[in-house]
Design a protein around this motif. Sequence first.
Motif, mmCIF file in Angstrom:
data_model
loop_
_atom_site.group_PDB
_atom_site.id
_atom_site.type_symbol
_atom_site.label_atom_id
_atom_site.label_comp_id
_atom_site.label_asym_id
_atom_site.label_seq_id
_atom_site.Cartn_x
_atom_site.Cartn_y
_atom_site.Cartn_z
ATOM 1 N N LEU A 432 -6.238 0.333 3.779
ATOM 2 C CA LEU A 432 -6.174 -0.788 2.845
ATOM 3 C C LEU A 432 -6.122 -0.294 1.399
ATOM 4 C CD1 LEU A 432 -8.733 -3.150 4.591
ATOM 5 C CD2 LEU A 432 -6.251 -3.414 4.525
ATOM 6 N N ALA A 433 -6.892 0.764 1.109
ATOM 7 C CA ALA A 433 -6.846 1.334 -0.237
ATOM 8 C C ALA A 433 -5.474 1.942 -0.514
ATOM 9 C CB ALA A 433 -7.938 2.399 -0.381
ATOM 10 N N TRP A 434 -4.899 2.604 0.487
ATOM 11 C CA TRP A 434 -3.570 3.205 0.335
ATOM 12 C C TRP A 434 -2.512 2.128 0.093
ATOM 13 C CZ3 TRP A 434 0.985 2.981 3.310
ATOM 14 C CH2 TRP A 434 1.951 3.939 2.983
ATOM 15 N N ILE A 435 -2.624 1.021 0.837
ATOM 16 C CA ILE A 435 -1.697 -0.101 0.639
ATOM 17 C C ILE A 435 -1.841 -0.652 -0.780
ATOM 18 C CG2 ILE A 435 -1.267 -2.513 1.264
ATOM 19 C CD1 ILE A 435 -0.024 -0.664 3.240
ATOM 20 N N LEU A 436 -3.098 -0.804 -1.238
ATOM 21 C CA LEU A 436 -3.363 -1.371 -2.559
ATOM 22 C C LEU A 436 -2.694 -0.549 -3.657
ATOM 23 C CD1 LEU A 436 -5.075 -3.449 -4.264
ATOM 24 C CD2 LEU A 436 -6.796 -1.657 -4.407
ATOM 25 N N ILE A 437 -2.841 0.776 -3.606
ATOM 26 C CA ILE A 437 -2.331 1.596 -4.708
ATOM 27 C C ILE A 437 -0.859 1.954 -4.528
ATOM 28 C CG2 ILE A 437 -4.610 2.581 -5.121
ATOM 29 C CD1 ILE A 437 -3.452 5.241 -4.008
ATOM 30 N N ASN A 438 -0.255 1.505 -3.426
ATOM 31 C CA ASN A 438 1.181 1.743 -3.251
ATOM 32 C C ASN A 438 1.991 0.455 -3.254
ATOM 33 O OD1 ASN A 438 1.814 4.779 -2.588
ATOM 34 N ND2 ASN A 438 -0.129 4.306 -1.588
#
Length: 628
Positions: A432-438
């Motif tokens: 979810l963090a990876w999705i947020l910053i990408n």
Amino acid sequence: MRKPNQFSLLGQRRFAPFFWTQFLGALNDNIFKTALLTIITYDALSWTTIDQGMITNLIPGLFILPFFLFSATSGQLSDKFDKAKVARWVKVMEIAIMCVAAVGWMTHHLWLLVAAVIGMGLHSTIFGPVKYAYMPQHLENHELIGGNGVVEMGTFVGILLGEVIGAVLVVQDLWGLELVACGTIGIAIVGWLCSLRIPVSPAPSPELKINWNTFTEMVRNLRFSRQNRVVFLSMLGNSWFWFYGAIVLAQFPLYAKNYLHGDHSVFVLLLIAFSLGIGIGSLLCEKLSDHKVEIGLVPFGAIGLSVFGLDLFFASYGYSNTTVVDIMGFVAQQGSVRILADCLLIGLFGGLYIVPLFALIQTRSDKKHLSRTIAGMNILNSLFMVVSALVAMVLLKAGLTVPQIFLTTAIFNLLVAIYIFTLVPEFLLRFLAWILINTVYRVHRIGIGQIPHRGAAILVCNHVSYVDALVVMAASPRPIRFVMDHRIFKVPVLSWFFKTAKTIPIAPANEDAALTEKAYVEIAQALHDGDLVCIFPEGKLTLTGEIDGFKGGIKKITDSSQVPVIPMALRGLWGSWFTHSRQSLLKRRLRRGIFSRLELVVGEPVLPADATPELLQEKVRALRGDWQ
């Protein structure tokens, strides 16, 4: 400074000889196995009177058998001896095995060839722990994802080339057997020459006493691995991919023949698409992870495996050709491109799934036990592959069609992924963090190398938004324990994420003295365990975009835990949806554009004795500058 891409490793001695040694091993394995299976399939009567179907199923099983029987021993050898020396022993063994196979080829002695199959299985079993334990010794943490990606790409390219070369050479009318016999010996010799260039790789446990009882060692190995829960579940996740892949690949010959009505070349085309996908996905990991071990890619890969496994089921029923076709005829059929795209994308998302898992196991395992951990994973892999064959047989016996097996496997994959990510929420949280910053944000990291790869440290950062922790977590090369105001910790929806990330809630002493003291105890324990702990010393979200005064709690922490303090600053978050900015959401979007560009700036470590709240506030303000 721009980091070199993963292919630059192929020009360096610490990686290139090792890469070509393992690539040539995979190539030789598959030339030999495929040539043997092909000759038995098309010229069985010249070799044996035993049932053809039994032999063709027996050979892959015999190749896998040593992984189950001898992986525990091979892990001990790799931990006790220099890995470069072990690699050279394995290559000498390969030359001897291929010489035995050559006699079998020339004399039409099937059982000599079967013995060579077992020998090559043993060769791969011994080399397996070397293969994955070697890289953490010679590559930096930020190179592990790229290095694993190149190795996985090389392995699957070697497998694919081996299958094609073996099938083509052995059926040559005049010199087919001679070409296979001489070619495999030649490749083994070249692999040995490459191994001579592998640099010294000191044994992590030279004092280890080898337990030659493979069964007791197997139990001890797996029991030890289970002590590290995240690593063990990652091992299971890796083995699940081999279960999934084994079922799908085992159906390709029947699928190509009975459902796509293609000849052998169509089956090869499906293998090429899958292998090409694995290679692309493995290489993409470095780009998508920004040179760090990004386990957030694992759920992304698992989702893709299920989505495109499901689509392969539907695509199969959209294919209507009923006449026998070759490659060109198949490609010309309506629906063929969709089927090939599904095979490619299953492989691609498989690469995104397994490469971060390998890197996680390499970085979080006990360094003195890493080879044995990899060996334990190989034991699990072999078990899962055997079970996959049994499951496929049961499903076929129950009357399921090949496309229905694709559907069932995709559904199984989704259920297993949900189960694993429930047991280890860190995977889902990082995803979810990876999705947020990408997607919503684009985070540029400056000075991220100041965060130590190992050991305890305190990170201090300005507090701009409700997603600060997610942004910092996604940008960090290591897991972080966050200290957070108990009120933010309790925000609906976000509270689940904070609990999952083992965030430490804290309250002012005048509000809840017991919670305050409990937080300091947890912080001290985390630092004692060698973790990174991140604190937002302002104690609350900024209301104006400016940095508020740092509280004195940071000094209490550094007094009890003498670890370095690393100042950081978030730039560009103020005015986003998750801040206290008074602008309307529409104005914020119009002002900031569709995607928000952020920066996380990391400064030089501060000694604990110098880490006063005033000094740290000054450093964080200087790092942030005027950009809120």
